[in-house]
Motif scaffolding. Sequence first.
Motif, PDB file in Angstrom:
ATOM      1  N   LEU A  65      -1.608  -2.774 -23.052  1.00 26.82           N
ATOM      2  CA  LEU A  65      -1.684  -3.794 -22.011  1.00 26.82           C
ATOM      3  C   LEU A  65      -1.701  -5.194 -22.605  1.00 26.82           C
ATOM      4  O   LEU A  65      -1.185  -6.145 -22.000  1.00 26.82           O
ATOM      5  N   MET A  91      -0.756  -0.567 -12.488  1.00 29.66           N
ATOM      6  CA  MET A  91      -0.753  -1.011 -13.877  1.00 29.66           C
ATOM      7  C   MET A  91      -0.645  -2.526 -13.957  1.00 29.66           C
ATOM      8  O   MET A  91      -1.237  -3.155 -14.844  1.00 29.66           O
ATOM      9  N   GLN A  94      -4.008  -4.015 -13.892  1.00 30.64           N
ATOM     10  CA  GLN A  94      -4.690  -3.930 -15.185  1.00 30.64           C
ATOM     11  C   GLN A  94      -4.143  -4.964 -16.157  1.00 30.64           C
ATOM     12  O   GLN A  94      -4.894  -5.562 -16.932  1.00 30.64           O
ATOM     13  N   MET A  97      -5.743  -8.192 -15.273  1.00 28.73           N
ATOM     14  CA  MET A  97      -7.093  -8.298 -15.839  1.00 28.73           C
ATOM     15  C   MET A  97      -7.037  -8.657 -17.314  1.00 28.73           C
ATOM     16  O   MET A  97      -7.823  -9.486 -17.798  1.00 28.73           O
ATOM     17  N   GLU A  98      -6.102  -8.057 -18.042  1.00 29.41           N
ATOM     18  CA  GLU A  98      -5.927  -8.386 -19.453  1.00 29.41           C
ATOM     19  C   GLU A  98      -5.522  -9.853 -19.616  1.00 29.41           C
ATOM     20  O   GLU A  98      -6.014 -10.548 -20.519  1.00 29.41           O
ATOM     21  N   THR A 115      -5.530  -0.900  -7.868  1.00 29.28           N
ATOM     22  CA  THR A 115      -5.759  -0.771  -9.299  1.00 29.28           C
ATOM     23  C   THR A 115      -7.219  -0.461  -9.543  1.00 29.28           C
ATOM     24  O   THR A 115      -8.013  -0.346  -8.599  1.00 29.28           O
ATOM     25  N   PRO A 117     -10.524  -0.873 -12.896  1.00 30.01           N
ATOM     26  CA  PRO A 117     -10.821  -1.487 -14.190  1.00 30.01           C
ATOM     27  C   PRO A 117     -11.354  -0.531 -15.253  1.00 30.01           C
ATOM     28  O   PRO A 117     -11.566  -0.950 -16.390  1.00 30.01           O
ATOM     29  N   ARG A 183      -1.409   2.630 -21.917  1.00 28.12           N
ATOM     30  CA  ARG A 183      -2.479   2.700 -20.909  1.00 28.12           C
ATOM     31  C   ARG A 183      -3.524   3.747 -21.277  1.00 28.12           C
ATOM     32  O   ARG A 183      -4.691   3.630 -20.883  1.00 28.12           O
ATOM     33  N   ARG A 186      -6.330   1.948 -22.919  1.00 28.71           N
ATOM     34  CA  ARG A 186      -6.749   0.681 -22.315  1.00 28.71           C
ATOM     35  C   ARG A 186      -8.261   0.467 -22.434  1.00 28.71           C
ATOM     36  O   ARG A 186      -9.046   1.423 -22.453  1.00 28.71           O
ATOM     37  N   ASP A 188     -12.073  -1.260 -21.263  1.00 30.72           N
ATOM     38  CA  ASP A 188     -12.907  -1.276 -20.061  1.00 30.72           C
ATOM     39  C   ASP A 188     -12.962  -2.710 -19.532  1.00 30.72           C
ATOM     40  O   ASP A 188     -13.435  -3.616 -20.221  1.00 30.72           O
ATOM     41  N   TYR A 189     -12.457  -2.919 -18.310  1.00 30.76           N
ATOM     42  CA  TYR A 189     -12.442  -4.263 -17.724  1.00 30.76           C
ATOM     43  C   TYR A 189     -13.589  -4.498 -16.730  1.00 30.76           C
ATOM     44  O   TYR A 189     -13.639  -5.542 -16.086  1.00 30.76           O
ATOM     45  N   THR A 211      -5.707   5.229  -6.547  1.00 22.51           N
ATOM     46  CA  THR A 211      -6.827   4.283  -6.653  1.00 22.51           C
ATOM     47  C   THR A 211      -7.460   4.171  -5.264  1.00 22.51           C
ATOM     48  O   THR A 211      -7.134   3.267  -4.501  1.00 22.51           O
TER      49      THR A 211
END
Length: 261
Positions: A65, A91, A94, A97-98, A115, A117, A183, A186, A188-189, A211
């Motif tokens: 990501l 995706m 995500q 968020m990145e 989505t 996190p 992914r 990935r 943890d957001y 989701t």
Amino acid sequence: MSPFLAYEDKGFDTSLTPLVLVHGHPFDRTMWTPQIETFSTTRRVIAPDLRGYGASPVVPGITPLSTFAEDIESLLDALKVDTFVLAGLSMGGQIAMECYDRFPDRIRGLVLADTFPDPETPEGKRARNTMADRLLREGMRGYADEVLEKMVAPYAPPEVKAHVHRMMTATPPEGAASALRGRAERPDYRTLLTRVRVPALVVVGADDTYTPVPDAQAMHAALPDSTLAVIEGAAHMPNLERVGEFNGVLGEFLGRLDNGR
């Protein structure tokens, strides 16, 4: 130097903040066609094809990501877009968020649609890598046939199903596999969401099984300043399944940002 990513850049530079749209897997920027058409009448709208998707270059291997986020940042640098509202689905959410983790000062508002996190589970890692192997071996059509009525609801209009299926089958298997492997690793957001300092909009289709609504509710609770919109009559892609409703909540959110609220 020309941008690495293929993209659509529509609308005019106005006093309104540009809108950047990040598609999900395994789609391309045409996923956002109804939103591009609507919102480019009042502001600049930019929708890239992520690497490995659409008309963008395919890079085999593993695409984390963070690489997708770097590509988006480089594209916006090339287009001289300093600040923007960032929206992503699945995706794409995500990746959004990145992006917020990497360059939060450029983002004026965050839209997270269908989505979640959480980091990948051990079972999920195995499943994504197994699916990546399958796509490289078999291509996209069998997968597209299997998941179509989870991406959109079984009752979605035929033209929506056809558009979604067409995007999936047109995606290069190497690009889809690289993204799946990325992914699987990935981060943890969830803690990141608690640090978001801009208004956020969380959107989810009421019948989304990838989701589900509780995932959206958890993000809404974690974000300091967020609005939650549950779109009835939609599954994982409410922006295509219920265009009017999705554009309505997105338009209200953008209006709030435009008015400094």
